[in-house]
Design an enzyme around this catalytic site. Structure first.
Site, PDB file in Angstrom:
ATOM      1  N   LYS A   1     100.953   7.781  74.102  1.00 45.88           N
ATOM      2  CA  LYS A   1      99.568   7.534  74.434  1.00 45.88           C
ATOM      3  C   LYS A   1      98.611   7.595  73.258  1.00 45.88           C
ATOM      4  O   LYS A   1      97.610   6.844  73.226  1.00 45.88           O
ATOM      5  CB  LYS A   1      98.926   8.816  75.334  1.00 45.88           C
ATOM      6  CG  LYS A   1      99.572   8.932  76.826  1.00 45.88           C
ATOM      7  CD  LYS A   1      99.235   9.939  77.764  1.00 45.88           C
ATOM      8  CE  LYS A   1      99.634  10.021  79.204  1.00 45.88           C
ATOM      9  NZ  LYS A   1     101.069  10.234  79.115  1.00 45.88           N
TER      10      LYS A   1
ATOM     11  N   GLU B   1      91.763  15.400  73.436  1.00 44.74           N
ATOM     12  CA  GLU B   1      90.625  14.271  73.513  1.00 44.74           C
ATOM     13  C   GLU B   1      89.744  14.941  74.387  1.00 44.74           C
ATOM     14  O   GLU B   1      89.860  15.918  75.066  1.00 44.74           O
ATOM     15  CB  GLU B   1      91.066  12.880  74.396  1.00 44.74           C
ATOM     16  CG  GLU B   1      91.430  13.431  75.857  1.00 44.74           C
ATOM     17  CD  GLU B   1      92.206  11.971  76.436  1.00 44.74           C
ATOM     18  OE1 GLU B   1      92.358  11.184  75.671  1.00 44.74           O
ATOM     19  OE2 GLU B   1      92.199  12.089  77.629  1.00 44.74           O
TER      20      GLU B   1
ATOM     21  N   ARG C   1     105.179   0.627  85.107  1.00 44.90           N
ATOM     22  CA  ARG C   1     106.342   0.712  86.214  1.00 44.90           C
ATOM     23  C   ARG C   1     105.492   0.770  87.224  1.00 44.90           C
ATOM     24  O   ARG C   1     104.289   0.798  87.311  1.00 44.90           O
ATOM     25  CB  ARG C   1     106.808   2.220  86.047  1.00 44.90           C
ATOM     26  CG  ARG C   1     105.910   3.407  85.781  1.00 44.90           C
ATOM     27  CD  ARG C   1     106.783   4.641  86.044  1.00 44.90           C
ATOM     28  NE  ARG C   1     105.972   5.776  85.718  1.00 44.90           N
ATOM     29  CZ  ARG C   1     104.863   6.263  86.409  1.00 44.90           C
ATOM     30  NH1 ARG C   1     104.814   5.901  87.662  1.00 44.90           N
ATOM     31  NH2 ARG C   1     104.031   7.379  86.183  1.00 44.90           N
TER      32      ARG C   1
END
Length: 653
Positions: A116, A191, A283
């Site tokens: 990420k 974050e 996916r």
């Protein structure tokens, strides 16, 4: 062309892929752990290969074992499903190196989006909006609240909301530990946390001619950062915002030359109408059925088409129409800190289902499940029982249809989140489209769906069904009416427990049948499986299922109840010491922060239990001295004594 496909996954995921393969004439191979040997996906496959062991680390996460299974069974393709090895670039490379068709994106794409942290930098370079990263050292009060997230995973594991700077180092440590346990990578990042944000994701399908965008889904209603309700299209979204989201997702997929089905996830701030890239899942997503029903497309078939190198025939994608809502039915107890449940699902029936894994048409109701009546829900895997999906021309119609089906479902043997799901789907805030990731904080659905005392008529019906069961079991005096007495001085008494609360049911039996102590209730007919009552001149039918151990489940229009018969006498060997902390579920002890003989205060953590992929802290109910502590690494069953807390004078608290 693919001839025999192995699904490197389990349960509902494997069954979903098998459903498409059967329609296309592709043979299927299941791999399974020892714990999963009796589940439907193993039986449905053309061939099944056993992996010795029960935990994911011993079985489904072993790439070498999966490849050996493919070799032994002659599979020429592997579909990873979602979860486990589905986003493992090394596994994808190993599959390709073995000369087996990989049904997924290129390993390089998985790597680019697998972190990420790295993917956010890549998306920023591609012009996709992203959130700023922080660190323990640089975070300031003005940055609060913050969100700690696992870099290598998802599903809410390794994720913590932090509201005070003093808590940040400790929460980071917890997130790292959980991420390491769940994904084998303890890397986390920090974050900003958007309080009233929405989780909106876009379905993309990369192929040799470009990137196809198949609309968006809203997945904002979450518990512990795991999705509970998903729907397509996203409600209350301005046309220009929708178009911008689609374009950003297209740019994200194009930036890595993505091939196959994938999902680009965004955090949407409804107040400012701004959105930010969260991650890309390389996916198929758990919630893909809502996209399939709205767009009239089989996403697994599309994956297979891309994997075979054939061009997508866009004519097979139907007209975008209507609305689909999906809920995740979990074996868990929302009223008790979402505790996962395990054991036998004695009955699993949802009325009105148009078809399991019904892919090509737009049915009214679809169920995707890895379980069936009689299946064992183990402690080794996620607690999700099924996805129940409703499609209708409008959002409110779909929500109403889904809520009604769930309310009437027969779910016996385990505590589930069914009542919470019904409460959500019927809540005015949800129906107005005002969804957000803090939905549970803004509404009282958890409290209002918490089980109260069962309807007294449910209890009465259960008592009569038990009496009928006992009558049919009798070997002697079969002609004597149940509950008959020469002189009726008092009613019969049956004690039933619902959770921790006991209820006394009084009733009469005799030559004229059964009777209630209440004047407004008449017994019209009775058997061990069904009791029909007339309540205030209204006929009500109660479906009863008597299970092992005198467990009794009752379903009726007035509600459902899972009960157990309280025995008149208790074996002294079954009595535990007062002050005992009992395991709320089966699991593994992974942490004991106090020592045997230590003094603790009320609410202080005593040990940490890991079960069904999540960590659960067991706190001291009162102050006192801790003794008889279990050891780290010990496997415990539900109800086992984990520790005893006694007061300083030696008396249990």
């Amino acid at each position: 062309m693919i001839k025999r496909l192995l699904v490197a996954n389990r349960g509902e995921i494997a069954r979903r892929v098998f459903a498409t393969c059967r329609r296309l004439g592709i043979e299927t191979v299941a791999i399974h752990s020892d714990a999963d040997a009796g589940l439907p996906f193993v039986r449905e496959a053309d061939a099944a290969y056993a992996l010795s062991g029960s935990t994911p680390a011993e079985t489904y996460l072993r790439a070498d074992l999966v490849l050996e299974a493919a070799r032994r069974t002659g599979a020429d393709a592997i579909h990873p499903g979602y979860g486990f090895l589905s986003e493992n670039a090394d596994f994808a490379r190993a599959v390709i190196a073995a000369g087996i068709t990989w049904v997924g994106p290129a390993p390089e794409s998985i790597e680019q989006m697998g972190s990420k942290i790295a993917s956010k930098k890549l998306m920023e370079a591609a012009g996709v909006p992203v959130l700023t990263n922080h660190s323990v050292e640089t975070a300031r009060e003005k940055d609060l609240p913050l969100l700690v997230k696992a870099s290598a995973g998802g599903g809410g594991r390794g994720m913590r909301v932090v509201r005070t700077l003093a808590d940040l180092p400790g929460e980071v440590a917890k997130a790292e530990s959980e991420a390491q346990s769940a994904f084998g990578d303890g890397t986390v990042f920090i974050e900003p946390y958007v309080e009233h944000g929405r989780h909106v994701e876009v379905q993309v399908l990369g192929h040799r001619d470009g990137v196809l965008v198949l609309g968006e889904r809203d997945c904002s209603i979450q518990r512990r950062h795991q999705k509970v309700v998903e729907e397509a299209p996203a409600p209350n979204l301005a046309d220009q915002t929708r178009a911008a989201l689609h374009e950003a997702a297209r740019a994200a997929a194009a930036a890595i030359d993505y091939r196959g089905a994938g999902t680009v996830e965004f955090l949407y701030d409804a107040e400012t109408e701004r959105f930010f890239f969260l991650e890309m899942n390389t996916r198929l997503q758990v919630e893909h059925p809502v996209t399939e029903l709205v767009h009239g497309v089989d996403l697994v078939e599309a994956q297979l088409t891309v994997a075979e190198g054939r061009p997508l025939d866009l004519r097979v994608i139907g007209e975008t129409y209507g609305h689909a809502v999906e809920v995740r039915l979990y074996a868990e107890d929302p009223a008790h800190d979402w505790q996962p449940q395990s054991g036998v699902l004695t009955r699993f029936e949802v009325p009105g289902v148009s078809g399991e894994f019904d892919l090509l048409n737009r049915p009214g109701l679809r169920v995707d499940s890895g379980f069936e009546s009689g299946s064992e829900v183990s402690t080794h895997y996620d607690a999700m029982l099924a996805k129940v999906i409703a499609w209708a021309p409008s959002r409110q119609e779909a929500a109403r249809k889904l809520a009604d089906a769930l309310a009437k479902a027969q779910l016996h043997g385990l505590v589930t989140n069914r009542d919470l799901l019904v409460e959500i789907l019927r809540h005015d805030t949800f129906l107005s489209g005002e969804v957000s990731t803090d939905f549970f904080d803004r509404t009282a659905v958890i409290e209002s769906s918490a089980p109260g005392d069962p309807d007294p008529h449910l209890l009465f019906a259960a008592a009569i069904a038990l009496a009928e069961r006992d009558r049919l079991r009798r070997r002697v005096q079969q002609g004597v009416p149940v509950g008959w007495r020469n002189v009726v001085s008092q009613p019969q008494r049956t004690v039933l427990a619902a959770g921790d609360t006991e209820h006394v049911v009084e009733w009469h039996g005799g030559r004229d049948g059964y009777a209630s102590t209440s004047d407004d209730v008449r017994v019209l007919s009775a058997s061990p499986s069904e009791v029909v009552l007339e309540v205030d001149s209204i006929r009500v039918r109660f479906h009863v299922a008597i299970g092992p151990g005198d467990a009794v489940a009752v379903d009726a229009p007035v509600g459902s109840a899972q009960l157990r018969v309280v025995p008149r006498f208790v074996d002294p060997a079954d009595v535990v010491a007062q002050g005992s902390l009992l395991a709320p579920m089966p699991g593994t002890v992974i942490g004991v922060p106090v020592e045997d003989g230590a003094e603790v205060t009320a609410g202080q953590p005593v040990l940490v239990l890991e079960a069904m992929k999540m960590q659960h802290t067991i706190n001291a109910p009162t102050g006192g001295v801790v003794t008889d502590l279990v050891a780290v690494g010990q496997q415990v069953a539900a109800g086992d004594v984990l520790a005893v807390v006694s007061d300083n004078e030696g008396e249990e608290s």
